[in-house]
Design a protein around this motif. Structure first.
Motif, mmCIF file in Angstrom:
data_model
loop_
_atom_site.group_PDB
_atom_site.id
_atom_site.type_symbol
_atom_site.label_atom_id
_atom_site.label_comp_id
_atom_site.label_asym_id
_atom_site.label_seq_id
_atom_site.Cartn_x
_atom_site.Cartn_y
_atom_site.Cartn_z
ATOM 1 N N LEU A 36 0.850 -1.173 0.000
ATOM 2 C CA LEU A 36 0.000 0.000 0.000
ATOM 3 C C LEU A 36 0.890 1.228 0.000
ATOM 4 C CD1 LEU A 36 -3.039 0.416 0.054
ATOM 5 C CD2 LEU A 36 -2.939 0.482 2.523
ATOM 6 N N LYS A 37 0.781 2.045 -1.049
ATOM 7 C CA LYS A 37 1.556 3.290 -1.151
ATOM 8 C C LYS A 37 0.566 4.439 -1.284
ATOM 9 C CE LYS A 37 5.817 1.617 -3.204
ATOM 10 N NZ LYS A 37 6.760 1.743 -4.306
ATOM 11 N N GLY A 38 0.276 5.064 -0.156
ATOM 12 C CA GLY A 38 -0.723 6.137 -0.166
ATOM 13 C C GLY A 38 -2.083 5.590 -0.520
ATOM 14 N N ASP A 39 -2.648 6.072 -1.619
ATOM 15 C CA ASP A 39 -3.965 5.595 -2.045
ATOM 16 C C ASP A 39 -3.866 4.610 -3.212
ATOM 17 O OD1 ASP A 39 -3.159 7.416 -3.909
ATOM 18 O OD2 ASP A 39 -5.060 8.492 -4.029
ATOM 19 N N VAL A 40 -2.704 3.959 -3.360
ATOM 20 C CA VAL A 40 -2.498 2.969 -4.417
ATOM 21 C C VAL A 40 -2.180 1.611 -3.784
ATOM 22 C CG1 VAL A 40 -1.076 2.316 -6.393
ATOM 23 C CG2 VAL A 40 -1.672 4.707 -6.045
ATOM 24 N N GLU A 80 -3.017 -0.124 8.494
ATOM 25 C CA GLU A 80 -2.978 -1.205 9.488
ATOM 26 C C GLU A 80 -4.258 -2.032 9.494
ATOM 27 O OE1 GLU A 80 -2.183 2.119 10.780
ATOM 28 O OE2 GLU A 80 -0.143 1.698 10.122
ATOM 29 N N SER A 81 -5.240 -1.664 8.692
ATOM 30 C CA SER A 81 -6.546 -2.320 8.757
ATOM 31 C C SER A 81 -6.761 -3.376 7.671
ATOM 32 C CB SER A 81 -7.647 -1.261 8.629
ATOM 33 O OG SER A 81 -7.660 -0.740 7.308
ATOM 34 N N VAL A 82 -5.709 -3.858 7.064
ATOM 35 C CA VAL A 82 -5.843 -4.786 5.939
ATOM 36 C C VAL A 82 -6.315 -6.159 6.418
ATOM 37 C CG1 VAL A 82 -4.613 -5.950 4.075
ATOM 38 C CG2 VAL A 82 -4.046 -3.592 4.652
ATOM 39 N N GLU A 83 -7.404 -6.634 5.829
ATOM 40 C CA GLU A 83 -7.885 -8.002 6.049
ATOM 41 C C GLU A 83 -7.887 -8.671 4.689
ATOM 42 O OE1 GLU A 83 -11.764 -7.933 7.808
ATOM 43 O OE2 GLU A 83 -11.156 -6.526 9.357
ATOM 44 N N LYS A 84 -7.251 -9.844 4.590
ATOM 45 C CA LYS A 84 -7.214 -10.501 3.279
ATOM 46 C C LYS A 84 -7.564 -11.965 3.409
ATOM 47 C CE LYS A 84 -2.615 -12.128 2.541
ATOM 48 N NZ LYS A 84 -1.782 -12.768 1.648
ATOM 49 N N SER A 85 -8.139 -12.485 2.332
ATOM 50 C CA SER A 85 -8.416 -13.917 2.251
ATOM 51 C C SER A 85 -8.209 -14.344 0.809
ATOM 52 C CB SER A 85 -9.840 -14.230 2.722
ATOM 53 O OG SER A 85 -10.787 -13.697 1.828
ATOM 54 N N TYR A 86 -7.807 -15.596 0.634
ATOM 55 C CA TYR A 86 -7.568 -16.126 -0.706
ATOM 56 C C TYR A 86 -8.114 -17.537 -0.763
ATOM 57 C CZ TYR A 86 -5.078 -17.548 -4.935
ATOM 58 O OH TYR A 86 -4.769 -17.994 -6.189
ATOM 59 N N GLN A 87 -9.018 -17.769 -1.713
ATOM 60 C CA GLN A 87 -9.618 -19.093 -1.843
ATOM 61 C C GLN A 87 -10.014 -19.312 -3.296
ATOM 62 O OE1 GLN A 87 -12.922 -19.700 0.787
ATOM 63 N NE2 GLN A 87 -12.989 -21.877 0.403
ATOM 64 N N ASN A 88 -9.633 -20.452 -3.847
ATOM 65 C CA ASN A 88 -9.996 -20.851 -5.211
ATOM 66 C C ASN A 88 -9.650 -19.788 -6.261
ATOM 67 O OD1 ASN A 88 -11.053 -23.303 -4.284
ATOM 68 N ND2 ASN A 88 -13.059 -22.397 -3.947
ATOM 69 N N GLY A 89 -8.477 -19.164 -6.119
ATOM 70 C CA GLY A 89 -8.026 -18.195 -7.111
ATOM 71 C C GLY A 89 -8.602 -16.802 -6.956
ATOM 72 N N ILE A 90 -9.379 -16.568 -5.893
ATOM 73 C CA ILE A 90 -9.985 -15.258 -5.654
ATOM 74 C C ILE A 90 -9.372 -14.643 -4.401
ATOM 75 C CG2 ILE A 90 -12.120 -13.983 -5.237
ATOM 76 C CD1 ILE A 90 -12.133 -15.360 -7.936
ATOM 77 N N LEU A 91 -8.741 -13.476 -4.588
ATOM 78 C CA LEU A 91 -8.160 -12.727 -3.475
ATOM 79 C C LEU A 91 -9.130 -11.621 -3.087
ATOM 80 C CD1 LEU A 91 -5.675 -11.946 -1.671
ATOM 81 C CD2 LEU A 91 -5.010 -10.419 -3.525
ATOM 82 N N GLU A 92 -9.438 -11.541 -1.792
ATOM 83 C CA GLU A 92 -10.289 -10.467 -1.284
ATOM 84 C C GLU A 92 -9.494 -9.690 -0.249
ATOM 85 O OE1 GLU A 92 -14.183 -11.609 0.044
ATOM 86 O OE2 GLU A 92 -14.390 -13.094 -1.561
ATOM 87 N N ILE A 93 -9.422 -8.376 -0.453
ATOM 88 C CA ILE A 93 -8.734 -7.493 0.488
ATOM 89 C C ILE A 93 -9.734 -6.430 0.924
ATOM 90 C CG2 ILE A 93 -6.901 -5.790 0.784
ATOM 91 C CD1 ILE A 93 -5.209 -7.357 -1.146
ATOM 92 N N ARG A 94 -9.869 -6.272 2.233
ATOM 93 C CA ARG A 94 -10.758 -5.239 2.791
ATOM 94 C C ARG A 94 -9.888 -4.252 3.557
ATOM 95 N NH1 ARG A 94 -16.081 -4.858 3.376
ATOM 96 N NH2 ARG A 94 -16.380 -7.034 2.873
ATOM 97 N N LEU A 95 -10.083 -2.970 3.254
ATOM 98 C CA LEU A 95 -9.331 -1.883 3.884
ATOM 99 C C LEU A 95 -10.310 -0.906 4.506
ATOM 100 C CD1 LEU A 95 -7.532 -1.577 0.564
ATOM 101 C CD2 LEU A 95 -6.201 -2.024 2.597
ATOM 102 N N LYS A 96 -10.075 -0.554 5.766
ATOM 103 C CA LYS A 96 -10.956 0.418 6.432
ATOM 104 C C LYS A 96 -10.567 1.829 5.997
ATOM 105 C CE LYS A 96 -12.330 -2.266 10.356
ATOM 106 N NZ LYS A 96 -13.545 -2.784 9.821
ATOM 107 N N LYS A 97 -11.570 2.642 5.741
ATOM 108 C CA LYS A 97 -11.327 4.034 5.369
ATOM 109 C C LYS A 97 -10.864 4.841 6.579
ATOM 110 C CE LYS A 97 -14.807 4.233 1.719
ATOM 111 N NZ LYS A 97 -16.052 4.889 1.290
ATOM 112 N N ARG A 98 -10.088 5.884 6.297
ATOM 113 C CA ARG A 98 -9.669 6.790 7.373
ATOM 114 C C ARG A 98 -10.790 7.707 7.745
ATOM 115 N NH1 ARG A 98 -4.178 9.313 5.552
ATOM 116 N NH2 ARG A 98 -3.464 7.447 4.582
#
Length: 87
Positions: free
Chosen positions: A41-45, A69-87
């Motif tokens: 994560l580099k700023g908003d990228v 610091e709020s990154v939640e990630k999961s990976y299953q069957n070729g699908i990556l999901e990343i959830r980031l909390k907004k400031r």
């Protein structure tokens, strides 16, 4: 002697969901193991890439500032999901 070698890195298919208090990024990256996936994560990228035999690379401009610091990630069957909390 062999000529030029071109290394291919594909762009994964991406969906971005801008929710009330978070941003969810869903990326399709079939054929890679979870430990081969790197994100930064580099700023908003958000930068996604893989280090295995199949190469994926994508820079994603996020629609809002997020808490790194709020990154939640999961990976299953070729699908990556990343959830980031907004400031």
């Amino acid at each position: 002697p062999k000529g030029a070698v071109v290394e291919d890195a594909r762009e994964p298919l991406i969906d971005i969901f801008n929710e009330t208090d978070s941003i969810q990024v869903v990326a399709e990256m079939p054929g890679v193991a979870e430990e081969e996936i790197k994100y930064e994560l580099k700023g908003d990228v958000l930068i996604l890439q893989t280090l295995g035999e199949k190469k994926y690379n994508k820079e994603i401009l996020l629609p809002a500032p997020v808490n790194p610091e709020s990154v939640e990630k999961s990976y299953q069957n070729g699908i990556l999901e990343i959830r980031l909390k907004k400031r």
